[in-house]
Scaffold this motif. Structure first.
Motif, PDB file in Angstrom:
ATOM      1  N   GLU A  77       2.378   1.765  -3.435  1.00 39.26           N
ATOM      2  CA  GLU A  77       1.360   2.279  -4.341  1.00 39.26           C
ATOM      3  C   GLU A  77       1.117   3.771  -4.086  1.00 39.26           C
ATOM      4  N   TYR A  78       1.066   4.174  -2.804  1.00 42.69           N
ATOM      5  CA  TYR A  78       0.894   5.577  -2.446  1.00 42.69           C
ATOM      6  C   TYR A  78       2.039   6.420  -3.003  1.00 42.69           C
ATOM      7  N   ALA A 107       0.836  -1.206   0.000  1.00 38.97           N
ATOM      8  CA  ALA A 107       0.000   0.000   0.000  1.00 38.97           C
ATOM      9  C   ALA A 107       0.871   1.257   0.000  1.00 38.97           C
ATOM     10  N   PHE A 108       1.966   1.235   0.768  1.00 42.17           N
ATOM     11  CA  PHE A 108       2.860   2.392   0.811  1.00 42.17           C
ATOM     12  C   PHE A 108       3.536   2.603  -0.541  1.00 42.17           C
ATOM     13  N   ASN A 130       1.778   6.826  -6.750  1.00 40.57           N
ATOM     14  CA  ASN A 130       0.762   7.817  -7.106  1.00 40.57           C
ATOM     15  C   ASN A 130       1.251   9.233  -6.818  1.00 40.57           C
ATOM     16  N   LEU A 131       1.949   9.391  -5.694  1.00 44.75           N
ATOM     17  CA  LEU A 131       2.486  10.697  -5.344  1.00 44.75           C
ATOM     18  C   LEU A 131       3.516  11.149  -6.382  1.00 44.75           C
TER      19      LEU A 131
END
Length: 160
Positions: free
Chosen positions: A113-114, A110-111, A117-118
């Protein structure tokens, strides 16, 4: 008696080769050092080298502490310790650790992926700013360009 040109011993030639090996490519220097130290034990034949390797491997496996040998067996097959209560406790703890590992792996995913995206948003913002600046400079160029009435854009005459 060995008839090798470079004998596995400490001589000025082998030391110079080792130093040059380390200067050129460090694994080459390490190989020369290994040849100097252990070259006589191998005797120059593949059979002797394999026999020496097998002897060292057998010595390591026979002299390994008992708990290390059992640990390697347990990690793959989960043998019984002889105490049912302890075996149940161990199985429960290993299951809990596996669940915790899965949860942490999901958080890592999840990190990542974050962060992706960032970074994508940041890249988009930088690209948009670049394009706006470029459009601004092109519009300024178009406005300052003199229009003298001919449509040939300076490429010669359009006489047919």
């Amino acid at each position: 008696m060995t008839t090798a040109i470079i004998k596995p011993q400490w001589s000025p030639l082998t030391i110079a080769l080792m130093v040059m090996g380390f200067i050129i490519f460090w694994p080459l220097g390490l190989a020369v050092l290994g040849y100097i130290l252990w070259g006589e034990k191998f005797g120059g034949s593949p059979e002797k080298a394999q026999a020496y390797w097998n002897k060292g491997k057998a010595w390591c496996s026979s002299n390994a502490p008992r708990h290390h040998r059992n640990h390697w067996n347990r990690s793959s097959g989960m043998s019984s310790s002889g105490n049912a209560a302890f075996d149940d406790y161990r199985a429960e703890q290993l299951k809990r650790l596996d669940e915790e590992r899965a949860r942490l792996d999901a958080e890592i995913d999840a990190f990542h992926e974050y962060m992706a995206n960032l970074n994508k948003a940041k890249d988009r913002e930088e690209f948009d700013r670049f394009m706006n600046e470029r459009r601004g400079s092109r519009q300024g160029y178009d406005q300052n360009k003199p229009d003298n009435g001919d449509n040939n854009n300076g490429w010669g005459s359009n006489n047919a």
